[in-house]
Design an enzyme around this catalytic site. Structure first.
Site, PDB file in Angstrom:
ATOM      1  N   HIS A  84       0.712  -1.258  -0.003  1.00 22.77           N
ATOM      2  CA  HIS A  84      -0.141  -0.180   0.130  1.00 22.77           C
ATOM      3  C   HIS A  84       0.942   1.300   0.143  1.00 22.77           C
ATOM      4  CE1 HIS A  84       0.005  -0.053   4.733  1.00 22.77           C
ATOM      5  NE2 HIS A  84       0.224   1.315   4.394  1.00 22.77           N
ATOM      6  N   ASP A 206       1.403  -7.800   2.423  1.00 21.64           N
ATOM      7  CA  ASP A 206       1.446  -6.333   1.891  1.00 21.64           C
ATOM      8  C   ASP A 206       2.711  -5.615   1.858  1.00 21.64           C
ATOM      9  OD1 ASP A 206       0.906  -3.599   1.852  1.00 21.64           O
ATOM     10  OD2 ASP A 206      -0.491  -3.541   3.655  1.00 21.64           O
ATOM     11  N   SER A 596       4.209   1.968   8.426  1.00 27.07           N
ATOM     12  CA  SER A 596       3.728   1.317   7.652  1.00 27.07           C
ATOM     13  C   SER A 596       4.959   0.927   6.721  1.00 27.07           C
ATOM     14  CB  SER A 596       2.762   1.864   6.357  1.00 27.07           C
ATOM     15  OG  SER A 596       1.408   1.417   6.780  1.00 27.07           O
TER      16      SER A 596
END
Ligand code: ARG
Ligand code: GLU
Length: 666
Positions: A84, A206, A596
């Protein structure tokens, strides 16, 4: 002398035990935590984490694209981050013919690695406290200029800690040539989509793979075909041994924004006014976009990133409200303030502090709310559509959706904007057109056709004027949180008072997108009464969720085949007595947005996972970290390697990584 004592007291604060695993620590001061870290299973020294004299872990951690974290995993600048985080880059290289979002992308050679305009990474050269220098009269500008003059490609900034009680210089090397090397299909990288987002159990792969390029002399350089893979000072070795419940984990990255010390007034504003309203506004925007996406595959791609980013905060806020309310954080904080006030009553320096802060909140929360509403509504509308957008094949197909978004944004603005903060252009426009909807249509038609742009111009000029007016009321343009310049000053004193009064508490500065270390252990949690969630998921869980009829759960055939054959080769592991492949795990590391893509490291500083999320209710940790429920979610590095090797067929990338042999331990 007084200042010296103050600084010293902040340094000592870092030595106190924190409540289990709470905290985002400054790497240059990590020596203060190292005993606690070692007691929990860390095997290395503070110097291994951060050093300005020798290569250390910090040299392998990057700020990715100004808002995520990444880690270097080879001597040739290979970089891992989240899918992402690389999403914009992957989307920009995608078309209906080459749909890398859907099918994934793997560069077969260096020459196939794809450049990305505007994408950069930053590596911290050093951080340094400059509180004393600033107090002695040096200007921030001069300090920054001197630091940047040390070499080419350097960027410096001065960041406040503890509402300005301490100031630190951060000096970064910025690399502007960062190329896309690989990405799994979204059915792996975004498996579970927005349904599973912020949720455990999780099965999302991810991750994405990039490479930093530098000039032939290894310096930062703008994109050029002459550039070569960057040779880092340090890269992370990767452990293929995995982690078990109770194992030490450390996370090294760039958490963006937390507000751990705010008063109940601000908690209440967030949980009962701001979050609920923003959630309601986004409900409708998401419905409009989802409908368009469902109607056409081209629209699905074109709105993918937009939908994901609107849905992400929308869902996070819901979890945050739930967590704050269940944990009764407003009430908890009121009680804390009452105890503080009882103490402060006998302290002339602090007696008036809380009433002053509360009065200031009463003054600023409505204008701040007006600004949030403006941003969530009028602020989401394009001033006009660009030439590039007009040239897109799908442009005509977007018309109905874009018109609906205009109508919806203005209707919501009308509904939620507090009295006294309405834009004159909006009031005039509605009066002239006869209704909000008619006004929205006029604006939309102007933007869509690119004619009569005065209309939009007037509105956006008014919006900018209102933003300035609110910034003036608050005395600041740094408006990420509900705080004014005066409140910020009051908080500077409040933190100092708390340090005196609540001496047992371990203080750490709020996240502000500067490099931090958090540490904890791999741990499950009690999700609900009688329902314990284990900290591991496996490929078997992916197969259980697999459903070709649902876009977000339709996995690649190769993954089905792999599971059917059980031919996992070197990636097989035994979990809960089963031979399987690990996918994600939970840990107690204190993280937030910006973490992240952060490396999750074991006690030997080897990479065991990539951070990408938190569990739903634990998003309250931006305001209150509850060790019983706050968990971060990582993708297990062994799943990452399996996907690269067996699904991507890009096993050659593993050759440049440093994989540690599992013979070393058990
Ligand atoms: N919740 C994660 C974060 O805040 C992942 C977001 C991207 N994934 C998604 N399904 N929208 O970044
Ligand atoms: N997914 C988040 C990000 O974009 C990190 C998860 C979190 O907020 O904890 O940084």
């Amino acid at each position: 002398m007084k200042r010296f004592l103050l600084t010293l007291s902040f340094a000592l604060a870092a030595l106190l035990p924190a409540a289990a695993d709470e905290g985002m620590w400054l790497p240059s001061l990590i020596a203060g935590r190292i005993d606690d870290m070692r007691a929990k299973g860390f095997r290395l020294t503070a110097e291994a984490i951060y050093s300005i004299n020798q290569a250390s872990m910090k040299d392998a951690v990057v700020l990715f694209d100004g808002g995520c974290t990444g880690e270097i995993v080879s001597a040739e600048g290979l970089l891992l981050t989240n899918h992402h985080c690389g999403y914009d880059a992957i989307q920009r290289h995608s078309s209906v013919e080459h749909d890398y979002l859907t099918h994934g992308f793997w560069a077969r050679s260096r020459s196939e690695e794809l450049p990305n305009e505007g994408l950069n990474v930053r590596i911290l050269v050093r951080m340094e406290e400059v509180t004393e220098r600033l107090a002695a009269g040096e200007t921030a500008e001069a300090i920054i200029r001197a630091a940047e003059a040390e070499g080419p490609g350097l960027h410096a900034s001065i960041e406040q800690m503890y509402y300005g009680n301490q100031q630190f210089l951060f000096l970064y090397e910025q690399f502007d040539d960062v190329r896309l090397v690989g990405a799994p299909p979204s059915s792996i990288g975004k498996f579970g989509g927005d349904t599973d987002n912020w949720i455990w159990p999780r099965h999302t792969g991810d991750f994405s793979v990039f490479r930093i390029y530098a000039s032939p002399d290894n310096r930062p350089a703008a994109y050029s075909p002459e550039n070569v893979p960057y040779r880092p000072k340090r890269h992370f070795a990767i452990s293929t041994e995995g982690v078990r419940e109770g194992d030490f984990t450390m996370i090294y990255g760039f958490p963006g924004n937390t507000q751990e010390y705010i008063l109940s007034d601000a908690v209440r504003y967030i949980a009962r006014r701001s979050d609920p309203t923003k959630i309601a506004i986004r409900d409708g925007r998401l419905a409009i976009i989802a409908e368009a996406q469902a109607s056409d595959p081209a629209l699905r791609i074109c709105y993918a990133a937009r939908h994901a980013s609107i849905a992400n905060a929308w869902k996070k806020w819901q979890g945050e409200v739930l967590g704050l309310e269940r944990r009764k954080v407003c009430e908890e904080r009121e009680a804390y303030e009452a105890r503080f006030a009882a103490w402060a009553a006998s302290q002339p320096a602090y007696r008036d502090l809380l009433p002053q802060m509360k009065a200031e909140y009463a003054r600023i929360l409505t204008p701040y709310f007006a600004r949030e509403i403006l941003r969530e509504t009028v602020g989401t509308l394009p001033g006009r559509y660009t030439e590039a957008e007009r040239g897109e094949a799908v442009f005509a197909k977007r018309e109905a959706c874009e018109r609906a978004l205009f109508r919806y944004a203005l209707e919501q603005y009308d509904r939620h904007c507090p009295e006294g903060y309405r834009l004159p252009a909006f009031l005039d426009g509605v009066a002239e057109a006869g209704s909000v909807e008619a006004y929205a249509d006029r604006l939309f038609e102007a933007a869509w056709s690119g004619t009569d742009t005065m209309r939009l111009h007037t509105l956006s000029k008014d919006a900018a004027r209102m933003q300035r007016h609110i910034a003036w009321l608050l005395g600041t343009t740094a408006l990420r949180n509900p705080v004014s310049k005066r409140l910020n000053t009051l908080y500077t004193t409040y933190i100092r008072a708390l340090r005196k009064w609540d001496g047992e508490r371990a203080f750490y500065p709020d996240a502000n997108l500067t490099l931090r270390v958090a540490y904890g252990t791999v741990a499950g949690y009690e999700y609900a009464d009688g329902e314990y969630h284990t900290p591991h998921t496996t490929i078997d869980g992916i197969i259980a969720k697999d459903n070709p009829a649902i876009y977000d759960y339709d996995i690649p055939q190769a993954l089905r085949d792999l599971h059917a054959s059980k031919d996992y080769g070197r990636w097989a592991a035994e979990i809960d007595g089963r031979r399987t492949v690990p996918v994600c795990f939970l840990a107690t590391n204190h993280t937030t947005g910006g973490n992240s893509g952060s490396p999750i490291l074991n006690g030997r500083g080897e990479l065991v996972g990539i951070n990408f999320d938190r569990t739903w209710r634990s998003t309250m940790s931006d305001i209150r970290f509850d060790p019983a429920i706050c968990r971060n979610i990582a993708v297990d590095i062994r799943y990452v390697l399996l996907v690269i090797d067996r699904i991507g067929g890009a096993g050659y990338l593993l050759d440049e990584m440093t994989l540690t042999s599992s013979a070393r331990r058990r």
